[in-house]
Scaffold this motif. Sequence first.
Motif, mmCIF file in Angstrom:
data_model
loop_
_atom_site.group_PDB
_atom_site.id
_atom_site.type_symbol
_atom_site.label_atom_id
_atom_site.label_comp_id
_atom_site.label_asym_id
_atom_site.label_seq_id
_atom_site.Cartn_x
_atom_site.Cartn_y
_atom_site.Cartn_z
ATOM 1 N N LEU A 163 10.435 -9.646 -5.472
ATOM 2 C CA LEU A 163 10.747 -8.674 -4.420
ATOM 3 C C LEU A 163 12.191 -8.200 -4.538
ATOM 4 N N LEU A 217 13.563 -1.973 3.740
ATOM 5 C CA LEU A 217 12.373 -1.624 2.963
ATOM 6 C C LEU A 217 12.376 -2.440 1.684
ATOM 7 N N LEU A 218 11.273 -3.157 1.458
ATOM 8 C CA LEU A 218 11.135 -4.015 0.284
ATOM 9 C C LEU A 218 10.105 -3.443 -0.670
ATOM 10 N N ASP A 219 10.329 -3.651 -1.947
ATOM 11 C CA ASP A 219 9.323 -3.349 -2.950
ATOM 12 C C ASP A 219 9.221 -4.577 -3.821
ATOM 13 N N VAL A 242 4.022 -5.326 -2.444
ATOM 14 C CA VAL A 242 4.538 -6.147 -1.349
ATOM 15 C C VAL A 242 3.387 -6.475 -0.407
ATOM 16 N N CYS A 291 6.837 -9.513 3.844
ATOM 17 C CA CYS A 291 7.682 -8.855 4.850
ATOM 18 C C CYS A 291 7.968 -9.793 6.018
ATOM 19 N N SER A 345 9.617 -3.780 6.106
ATOM 20 C CA SER A 345 8.327 -3.267 5.627
ATOM 21 C C SER A 345 8.470 -2.789 4.188
ATOM 22 N N SER A 346 7.358 -2.312 3.647
ATOM 23 C CA SER A 346 7.395 -1.727 2.308
ATOM 24 C C SER A 346 7.543 -0.220 2.464
ATOM 25 N N GLN A 387 11.137 0.077 -9.900
ATOM 26 C CA GLN A 387 9.955 0.528 -9.177
ATOM 27 C C GLN A 387 8.947 1.267 -10.060
#
Length: 147
Positions: free
Chosen positions: A11, A30-32, A37, A42, A68-69, A81
């Motif tokens: 992550l 914001l996570l990727d 994800v 999260c 969140s993603s 990404q």
Amino acid sequence: MVQEHLAGSSLFPVAVEVKGSAQRPKVVVLLDGDSGVKIDDCAKVSRWLGERLEELNLFGNAYTLEVSSPGVDFPLTQPRQYPQHIGRTLNVTLTEGETVTGRLESVNHDGIVVLETRKEKGKKATTQPRDLLFSQINQAQVQVSFK
């Protein structure tokens, strides 16, 4: 803080913002991930970050925390990404303003290769690979397909 916490994991943060007013700030993360994800990811990061923010007492007052993603409308902002979107169509805006639309074929350490279809007046459409350096890319957006 989030980047350090996630170091070595699949992550990574793509955006961290503090919005709202001084009386009621909203922290948005914001996570990727290299493989996407999950909601549990999260939740874990949210619990960790919430505890950390409380320990540090950064805001003093109440605040809102959202982890969140990124949605489909959020542009790709980091080279990391791109690999998970191989095979999808990208709409890429280059730094000089040109827009390139094509299927993402591959990703390397310097950039990406998109399969671009060009239609010239009076001629058949041709499809050609096009190399784009990350340094040339201003913004890249995944195009959603409902096929």
